[in-house]
Every structure is written in structure tokens, then in C-alpha cells.
Design an enzyme around this catalytic site. Structure first.
Site, PDB file in Angstrom:
ATOM      1  N   ASN A   8       0.869  -1.177   0.000  1.00 11.89           N
ATOM      2  CA  ASN A   8       0.000   0.000   0.000  1.00 11.89           C
ATOM      3  C   ASN A   8       0.906   1.228   0.000  1.00 11.89           C
ATOM      4  OD1 ASN A   8      -1.791   2.060   0.487  1.00 11.89           O
ATOM      5  ND2 ASN A   8      -2.432   1.335   2.519  1.00 11.89           N
ATOM      6  N   TRP A   9       1.023   1.845  -1.177  1.00 12.84           N
ATOM      7  CA  TRP A   9       1.945   2.988  -1.296  1.00 12.84           C
ATOM      8  C   TRP A   9       1.389   4.242  -0.609  1.00 12.84           C
ATOM      9  CZ3 TRP A   9       4.149   3.126  -7.022  1.00 12.84           C
ATOM     10  CH2 TRP A   9       4.791   1.908  -7.308  1.00 12.84           C
ATOM     11  N   LYS A  10       0.108   4.211  -0.268  1.00 11.65           N
ATOM     12  CA  LYS A  10      -0.567   5.380   0.333  1.00 11.65           C
ATOM     13  C   LYS A  10      -0.352   6.599  -0.571  1.00 11.65           C
ATOM     14  CE  LYS A  10      -0.288   3.173   4.797  1.00 11.65           C
ATOM     15  NZ  LYS A  10      -0.212   3.293   6.253  1.00 11.65           N
ATOM     16  N   HIS A  92      -9.478   1.085   4.818  1.00  6.65           N
ATOM     17  CA  HIS A  92      -8.227   1.280   5.562  1.00  6.65           C
ATOM     18  C   HIS A  92      -8.495   2.240   6.720  1.00  6.65           C
ATOM     19  CE1 HIS A  92      -4.153   2.477   6.550  1.00  6.65           C
ATOM     20  NE2 HIS A  92      -3.750   1.393   5.921  1.00  6.65           N
ATOM     21  N   GLU A  94      -6.935   4.677   7.754  1.00 10.13           N
ATOM     22  CA  GLU A  94      -6.721   6.094   7.423  1.00 10.13           C
ATOM     23  C   GLU A  94      -7.934   6.668   6.700  1.00 10.13           C
ATOM     24  OE1 GLU A  94      -2.903   5.487   5.587  1.00 10.13           O
ATOM     25  OE2 GLU A  94      -2.079   5.011   7.558  1.00 10.13           O
ATOM     26  N   SER A 204       3.678  -2.031  10.335  1.00 11.39           N
ATOM     27  CA  SER A 204       5.127  -2.082  10.588  1.00 11.39           C
ATOM     28  C   SER A 204       5.772  -3.413  10.203  1.00 11.39           C
ATOM     29  CB  SER A 204       5.435  -1.728  12.049  1.00 11.39           C
ATOM     30  OG  SER A 204       5.059  -0.392  12.321  1.00 11.39           O
ATOM     31  N   GLY A 225       2.971  -1.061   4.282  1.00 14.91           N
ATOM     32  CA  GLY A 225       2.964   0.361   3.949  1.00 14.91           C
ATOM     33  C   GLY A 225       4.360   0.840   3.600  1.00 14.91           C
ATOM     34  N   GLY A 226       5.027   1.459   4.567  1.00 16.65           N
ATOM     35  CA  GLY A 226       6.329   2.088   4.328  1.00 16.65           C
ATOM     36  C   GLY A 226       7.340   1.201   3.621  1.00 16.65           C
TER      37      GLY A 226
HETATM   38  P1  13P Z   1       3.205   0.470   7.660  1.00 18.49           P
HETATM   39  O1  13P Z   1       3.727  -0.804   7.039  1.00 18.49           O
HETATM   40  O2  13P Z   1       3.915   1.697   7.144  1.00 18.49           O
HETATM   41  O3  13P Z   1       3.130   0.386   9.142  1.00 18.49           O
HETATM   42  O4  13P Z   1       1.689   0.650   7.126  1.00 18.49           O
HETATM   43  C1  13P Z   1       0.797  -0.404   7.258  1.00 18.49           C
HETATM   44  C2  13P Z   1      -0.431  -0.072   6.499  1.00 18.49           C
HETATM   45  O5  13P Z   1      -1.186   0.792   6.885  1.00 18.49           O
HETATM   46  C3  13P Z   1      -0.667  -0.807   5.251  1.00 18.49           C
HETATM   47  O6  13P Z   1      -1.967  -0.587   4.791  1.00 18.49           O
END
Ligand code: 13P
Length: 244
Positions: A8-10, A92, A94, A204, A225-226
Site C-alpha cells: 500500500n503505497w498510500k 483502511h 486512514e 510495521s 505500507g512504508g
Molecule cells: P506500515 O507498514 O507503514 O506500518 O503501514 C501499514 C499499512 O497501513 C498498510 O496498509
């Protein structure tokens, strides 16, 4: 079954970075898992051009519940399918927090995704306050009951909100406990098909903790994510995948 490692590149990725990241993924050796990347809407077509013909799938981070119409700024599930997307992340945390998305809206979006032939990845997870109060099972159970449409055939991602982007993760035992409850809730909600849907862990996930997290019972992959913003770390997680 192969695990699914989804990135998930956000809200990250200008053209240059998206091109480089998708190019590096396209050039990588096959892994013993299914790989999916979900760039921001603006980069999906570019990423698709790079990944078409490879084993790596692409998807999106949200969609509208309607197929088309007067919804300024929104993107529909058929539009994503038109770009070759095979999946869409829905609900999600967010989006639930920042856009006040409700379980009912997530359910409508999941219906739209399925109608467009997309795999819906529905996210659930508790806040830190809810975890401290011992409410994680109840919170996640309610989200599953209310966000999933009848006959849901997608993927669940368990993402404890306090683990997202923080470098903190639940213990292996905590992940195992929630995933076991999600499995039971899926079977209760969907019957026998609920026994085989993939349940991802997210929050994470990094190359150095992926092996432990991916080995947990009922973990069918990871939502990253990251660490999905670098080919090296995303593929480093994929290398830790197991068959389950
Ligand atoms: P991180 O891997 O950056 O903690 O993000 C997780 C996430 O929200 C994936 O959708």
C-alpha cells in the site's frame, strides 16, 4: 495456498519514483508468494505499463460504491478494472479516520468491487485505546460483521492502528489470537468459504520481522505500507513468505 504480500503505497509516488519502483519489481526474480502493489490513483496506469506481463498484480487504495455518476473526485471500481487492477484496498483505517468511512460504506464498496471483478481487501483493526481496554476482539469482530457483504470472497487485512507506521507490532501471540478470532468470525459469517479466505497482517511489517509474522497460524500474507516503497524491502518481505 500462497501468501499474498500487498504493498500500500498510500499518498506516495511521483512519476519518477513510481516508474523506478515498478521497474525494479518487474525485473525481480519470482517469489513463492503472490505480489500486489497498490499505488495512488495517479500512478496506476504507469505501474500497469511496467507490470503487465509479469506475475505481479496491481490495484488501488479505495473506490466509490457507484459505477459512475456525479461524484466529484471519486474513482469507481469499473474504472479500476479498466486499468487492469485486480484488487482494491477498502476501509483502511486512514480512510475510516480521515474520511469518516463507516462499515456500511465499506460493505457497499466491497459489493461494487466484486461486481467489477476486483478482489476487495477489507481492513480492520483496533486503536491503541481499544487495545489497552482489551476490546480488540470485539472491535474487529464488529467490523467483520458489519463491513462484509453476503458471499464475500475477498481478503481481510488485520491492521492494529497503533502498529501502522510506528515500528511497533503486536506480539506473535497477539497476532495469533486476533487472526484466530477473525477466522472464526469469517466462518460464522460466510460458512465454509470463510475457512479459506486469506487474512493478512499489516502494521510495521519489515524484512526483519516478516519471517516471524508470516509464520503465525492463520496469517495469509502481509499488507505493507512504508516498506513497500522500496523494491528491496518489499521483495525482502516477499522472500519470507511461506505456503499455508
Ligand atoms: P506500515 O507498514 O507503514 O506500518 O503501514 C501499514 C499499512 O497501513 C498498510 O496498509
Amino acid at each position: 495456498m500462497r501468501q499474498l504480500i500487498a504493498g500500500n503505497w498510500k499518498m506516495n509516488g511521483m512519476s519518477v519514483q513510481a516508474e523506478a519502483l515498478a521497474g525494479a519489481l518487474a525485473a525481480s526474480a519470482p517469489l513463492p508468494c503472490d505480489l500486489l502493489v497498490c499505488p495512488p490513483f495517479t500512478q496506476i496506469a504507469r505501474v500497469a505499463d511496467r507490470l503487465r506481463g509479469t506475475a505481479i498484480a496491481w490495484g488501488a487504495q479505495d473506490c466509490h460504491a457507484a459505477p459512475s455518476g456525479a461524484h466529484t473526485g471519486d474513482i469507481s471500481a469499473p474504472m479500476l478494472a479498466d486499468l487492469g487492477c485486480s484488487a482494491v484496498i477498502l476501509g483502511h483505517s486512514e480512510r475510516r479516520q480521515n474520511h469518516h468511512e463507516t462499515d456500511a460504506q465499506v460493505r457497499e464498496k466491497a459489493i461494487a468491487a466484486a461486481a467489477a471483478g476486483l478482489l476487495a481487501i477489507i481492513c480492520v483493526g483496533e486503536t491503541e485505546q481499544q487495545r489497552d481496554a482489551g476490546q480488540e476482539i470485539a472491535v474487529v469482530g464488529h467490523q467483520i460483521a458489519a463491513s462484509l457483504p453476503d458471499g464475500f470472497a475477498g481478503v481481510i487485512a488485520y491492521e492494529p492502528i497503533w502498529a501502522i507506521g510506528t515500528g511497533r507490532t503486536p506480539t506473535i501471540g497477539e497476532v495469533e489470537a486476533v487472526h484466530a478470532h477473525i477466522r472464526a468470525a469469517l466462518i460464522a459469517r460466510l460458512g465454509a468459504p470463510g475457512a479459506s479466505l486469506r487474512i493478512l497482517y499489516g502494521g510495521s511489517v519489515k524484512p526483519d520481522n516478516a519471517a516471524a509474522l508470516l509464520a503465525v497460524a492463520e496469517v495469509g500474507g502481509a499488507l505493507v505500507g512504508g516498506a513497500s516503497l522500496s523494491a528491496e524491502s518489499f521483495l525482502g518481505i516477499g522472500k519470507k513468505a511461506v505456503l499455508f
